[in-house]
Design a protein around this motif. Structure first.
Motif, PDB file in Angstrom:
ATOM      1  N   LYS A 109     -61.694  70.214 -62.874  1.00 49.70           N
ATOM      2  CA  LYS A 109     -61.023  68.988 -62.699  1.00 49.70           C
ATOM      3  C   LYS A 109     -60.288  68.880 -63.976  1.00 49.70           C
ATOM      4  O   LYS A 109     -59.099  68.394 -63.974  1.00 49.70           O
ATOM      5  N   TYR A 110     -60.727  69.047 -64.950  1.00 48.53           N
ATOM      6  CA  TYR A 110     -59.983  69.052 -66.346  1.00 48.53           C
ATOM      7  C   TYR A 110     -58.859  70.177 -66.495  1.00 48.53           C
ATOM      8  O   TYR A 110     -57.813  69.955 -66.760  1.00 48.53           O
ATOM      9  N   LEU A 111     -59.199  71.437 -65.832  1.00 51.87           N
ATOM     10  CA  LEU A 111     -58.223  72.402 -65.720  1.00 51.87           C
ATOM     11  C   LEU A 111     -56.848  72.253 -64.873  1.00 51.87           C
ATOM     12  O   LEU A 111     -55.801  72.603 -65.042  1.00 51.87           O
ATOM     13  N   GLN A 112     -57.072  71.270 -63.987  1.00 48.04           N
ATOM     14  CA  GLN A 112     -56.160  70.902 -62.974  1.00 48.04           C
ATOM     15  C   GLN A 112     -55.419  69.796 -63.155  1.00 48.04           C
ATOM     16  O   GLN A 112     -54.291  69.227 -62.495  1.00 48.04           O
ATOM     17  N   SER A 113     -56.034  68.786 -64.320  1.00 45.99           N
ATOM     18  CA  SER A 113     -55.300  67.617 -64.684  1.00 45.99           C
ATOM     19  C   SER A 113     -54.103  67.922 -65.500  1.00 45.99           C
ATOM     20  O   SER A 113     -54.289  68.636 -66.294  1.00 45.99           O
ATOM     21  N   GLU A 114     -53.174  66.955 -65.458  1.00 44.93           N
ATOM     22  CA  GLU A 114     -52.020  66.836 -66.327  1.00 44.93           C
ATOM     23  C   GLU A 114     -52.022  66.128 -67.674  1.00 44.93           C
ATOM     24  O   GLU A 114     -52.900  65.062 -67.846  1.00 44.93           O
ATOM     25  N   GLY A 115     -51.416  66.410 -68.523  1.00 52.45           N
ATOM     26  CA  GLY A 115     -51.573  65.547 -69.829  1.00 52.45           C
ATOM     27  C   GLY A 115     -51.899  66.505 -71.086  1.00 52.45           C
ATOM     28  O   GLY A 115     -52.503  67.506 -70.995  1.00 52.45           O
ATOM     29  N   ASP A 116     -51.279  66.148 -72.203  1.00 54.30           N
ATOM     30  CA  ASP A 116     -51.834  66.723 -73.559  1.00 54.30           C
ATOM     31  C   ASP A 116     -53.271  66.365 -74.070  1.00 54.30           C
ATOM     32  O   ASP A 116     -53.832  67.042 -74.828  1.00 54.30           O
ATOM     33  N   VAL A 117     -53.612  65.023 -73.797  1.00 53.51           N
ATOM     34  CA  VAL A 117     -54.847  64.691 -74.019  1.00 53.51           C
ATOM     35  C   VAL A 117     -55.237  63.982 -72.850  1.00 53.51           C
ATOM     36  O   VAL A 117     -54.890  63.014 -72.448  1.00 53.51           O
ATOM     37  N   ILE A 118     -56.500  64.471 -72.461  1.00 53.11           N
ATOM     38  CA  ILE A 118     -57.140  63.661 -71.234  1.00 53.11           C
ATOM     39  C   ILE A 118     -58.545  63.371 -71.554  1.00 53.11           C
ATOM     40  O   ILE A 118     -59.261  64.353 -71.945  1.00 53.11           O
ATOM     41  N   TYR A 119     -58.877  62.284 -71.225  1.00 45.05           N
ATOM     42  CA  TYR A 119     -60.254  61.667 -71.318  1.00 45.05           C
ATOM     43  C   TYR A 119     -60.840  61.292 -69.929  1.00 45.05           C
ATOM     44  O   TYR A 119     -60.155  60.561 -68.999  1.00 45.05           O
ATOM     45  N   GLY A 120     -61.903  61.988 -69.730  1.00 49.21           N
ATOM     46  CA  GLY A 120     -62.875  61.727 -68.567  1.00 49.21           C
ATOM     47  C   GLY A 120     -63.860  60.661 -68.371  1.00 49.21           C
ATOM     48  O   GLY A 120     -64.241  60.353 -67.182  1.00 49.21           O
ATOM     49  N   GLY A 121     -64.149  60.061 -69.616  1.00 45.51           N
ATOM     50  CA  GLY A 121     -65.077  59.082 -69.680  1.00 45.51           C
ATOM     51  C   GLY A 121     -66.506  59.087 -69.684  1.00 45.51           C
ATOM     52  O   GLY A 121     -66.808  60.609 -69.791  1.00 45.51           O
ATOM     53  N   TYR A 122     -67.383  58.344 -69.433  1.00 46.09           N
ATOM     54  CA  TYR A 122     -68.883  58.527 -69.348  1.00 46.09           C
ATOM     55  C   TYR A 122     -69.421  57.371 -68.551  1.00 46.09           C
ATOM     56  O   TYR A 122     -68.887  56.214 -68.327  1.00 46.09           O
ATOM     57  N   LEU A 123     -70.830  57.662 -67.916  1.00 45.19           N
ATOM     58  CA  LEU A 123     -71.280  57.085 -67.287  1.00 45.19           C
ATOM     59  C   LEU A 123     -72.817  56.866 -67.674  1.00 45.19           C
ATOM     60  O   LEU A 123     -73.189  57.812 -68.467  1.00 45.19           O
ATOM     61  N   THR A 124     -73.625  55.624 -67.529  1.00 42.39           N
ATOM     62  CA  THR A 124     -74.829  55.786 -68.149  1.00 42.39           C
ATOM     63  C   THR A 124     -75.819  56.088 -67.144  1.00 42.39           C
ATOM     64  O   THR A 124     -75.612  55.839 -65.831  1.00 42.39           O
ATOM     65  N   ASP A 125     -76.883  57.060 -67.482  1.00 44.05           N
ATOM     66  CA  ASP A 125     -77.754  57.332 -66.694  1.00 44.05           C
ATOM     67  C   ASP A 125     -78.280  56.081 -65.751  1.00 44.05           C
ATOM     68  O   ASP A 125     -78.696  55.103 -66.022  1.00 44.05           O
ATOM     69  N   ASN A 126     -78.461  56.566 -64.459  1.00 47.05           N
ATOM     70  CA  ASN A 126     -78.752  55.521 -63.427  1.00 47.05           C
ATOM     71  C   ASN A 126     -80.033  55.543 -62.968  1.00 47.05           C
ATOM     72  O   ASN A 126     -80.736  55.794 -61.974  1.00 47.05           O
ATOM     73  N   ASN A 127     -81.039  55.265 -64.233  1.00 51.31           N
ATOM     74  CA  ASN A 127     -82.497  55.149 -63.913  1.00 51.31           C
ATOM     75  C   ASN A 127     -83.091  54.377 -64.903  1.00 51.31           C
ATOM     76  O   ASN A 127     -83.645  54.665 -66.021  1.00 51.31           O
TER      77      ASN A 127
END
Length: 300
Positions: A109-127
């Motif tokens: 997904k990163y390799l296919q995304s556009e932009g010079d800086v790309i931030y994917g975010g984070y999620l908290t463990d759902n447990n």
């Protein structure tokens, strides 16, 4: 699958953490992507845990992987700049050592995304049962709704974090992390500001890593206090990028600083004790942060 980026350096700054599981999950993904040339570099920032350091050394035996140990802790900014200098390829993917990857298409997904800086975010463990009464977990889980890529796009430079981002190496070399930030906190916020000042757009996408390794309550409070000391020391650099500075500016305008300072002084020990206990509350945590910052900051 068509990939836009053919050469990738995956960079993991590490401190007192075993990265074996993370590196394996990354390697499994990149090995399945045709025509991708890659390297994985883990840089240990002066860890004191010899057991974790010894475990991570085995990474050197894996294909296209390198583990480097720094004898002295240089801080979150310098270790990332060090990794960027060591990297061979034009794209750099930074992942924090205490994150995990759950999506099988995370790298692609990163390799296919556009932009010079790309931030994917984070999620908290759902447990929640796994992290019951953990203040960091409770705090992160409550804030999670503000971490979606749609929310992040509303304030793209303020809502940038170093836990999971892709960047062109030439940008990172030209605009490195500010190495004045030797202690915990806010080096990512200032980096976001630097990108904005240089006209470099951050593309926020939905490609999260999972945050699942939480320190105990007392260590989280100590880390928070260290971050607030950083905020105070660099408050001029962080104006417009810190909610806490906005709040204290408002309180100062209406001459309320001394009142909050007095309430904090009276309640500090009791609140801190409750936060490191078995039933921490995020409301008291928010007040503790505000009171602690007001108690250490020099207002003009």
């Amino acid at each position: 699958m068509h990939i836009m980026k053919k050469k990738l350096s995956i960079l993991i700054p590490e401190y007192n953490t075993c990265c074996i599981k993370l590196v394996k999950s990354i390697q499994e993904q990149v090995s399945l992507i045709n025509d991708l040339i890659y390297e994985i570099i883990v840089a240990d920032d002066g860890s004191t845990n010899e057991k974790e350091w010894a475990s991570n050394q085995s990474i050197n035996n894996w294909s296209n992987c390198l583990f480097i140990r720094r004898d002295v802790n240089v801080g979150r900014a310098k270790i990332r700049n060090f990794l960027a200098q060591k990297a061979k390829y034009p794209w750099l993917l930074f992942i924090d050592c205490d994150m995990s990857i759950q999506n099988s298409d995370y790298i692609s997904k990163y390799l296919q995304s556009e932009g010079d800086v790309i931030y994917g975010g984070y999620l908290t463990d759902n447990n929640p049962n796994k992290h019951i009464n953990n203040l960091r977990y409770i705090y992160e889980k409550k804030a999670e709704r503000t971490h979606t890529y749609l929310e992040r796009r509303k304030n793209p430079y303020q809502d940038f974090h170093t836990s999971n981002f892709l960047i062109k190496r030439e940008i990172m070399i030209r605009i490195p992390f500010d190495e004045r930030f030797e202690h915990y906190g806010y080096e990512d916020v200032v980096f976001g500001r630097q990108l904005k000042e240089n006209g470099i757009r951050i593309n926020h996408i939905n490609n999260p890593v999972i945050f699942e390794d939480f320190e105990d309550n007392e260590h989280f409070i100590i880390k928070t206090e260290e971050g607030l000391q950083t905020l105070s020391a660099f408050s001029n650099d962080l104006k417009g990028y810190s909610t806490l500075i906005k709040i204290t500016t408002f309180l100062q305008r209406y001459h309320l600083i001394n009142i909050i300072r007095m309430i904090y002084k009276i309640t500090q020990k009791r609140i801190r004790k409750s936060l490191i206990g078995n039933h921490p509350k995020t409301f008291f945590f928010s007040f503790y942060k505000l009171g602690y910052f007001i108690s250490i900051h020099k207002f003009h």
